[in-house]
Design a protein around this motif. Structure first.
Motif: not given
Ligand code: PNS
Length: 164
Positions: A12, A40-42, A44, A100, A104
């Motif tokens: 991000s 994009s980190n959905s 954040k 996390y 990913m």
């Protein structure tokens, strides 16, 4: 140096810190080409626009000739396929990052089997450093010089204080 491999360093970067720059610099020395992907980190809500985040990173990496900085809005696995990248580089600060990041890495492998995720351990002095900490300190008038390069310090302060 891995002569044939293009690697991605995604994040991000809201905003980029010395912690990210340490990982970017070390990864740049390991691969033919490194693409820093502002993604994009959905989960954040970013403070800086993607274009601002790209510009901040560019200001900090002027000496790294094999590093490119891009913004990409889709899936990282698709971007890797599009540019022929076969490695994703992530920095690990602590065990709290691990679950996390592991999730990913497995998801990206499922989406694009040609891409391997590699983890670099953060340098000890950056263990505690995070973009959210930098934003919080800047918003309360604290000194962020220890966390971000002087080239972008004022940009960050200006942005955060005008957002209030
Ligand atoms: O710095 P962050 O927020 O930990 O980085 C996370 C990021 C942006 C790398 C991740 O959310 C990502 O890859 N986003 C792009 C969309 C995508 O591919 N999502 C699926 C990842 S499993």
């Amino acid at each position: 140096m891995n002569e044939n491999i293009t690697a991605l360093c995604p994040g991000s970067f809201d905003p980029v810190t010395y912690g990210h720059l340490d990982i970017i610099t070390r990864a740049a020395g390991m691969f033919k080409k490194l693409i820093v992907v502002v993604a994009s980190n959905s989960s954040k809500n970013c403070c800086f626009t993607p274009e601002e985040r790209v510009e901040l990173i560019k200001k900090c990496i002027t000496g790294l000739d094999n590093v490119e900085v891009v913004h990409y809005d889709g899936l990282l696995a698709d971007y890797a396929a599009k540019v022929g990248a076969t490695a994703i580089i992530k920095g690990l600060r602590a065990m709290s990052d691990f679950e996390y990041e592991f999730q990913m890495a497995l998801t990206n492998k499922e989406l694009n089997p040609n891409v391997e995720t590699l983890f670099l351990t953060t340098s000890a002095q950056n263990m505690y450093l995070s973009s959210s900490m930098v934003k919080q300190i800047a918003s309360m008038g604290g000194n962020i010089s220890h966390f971000v390069p002087s080239e972008i310090k004022q940009d960050i302060i200006n942005r955060i204080t005008t957002k209030k």
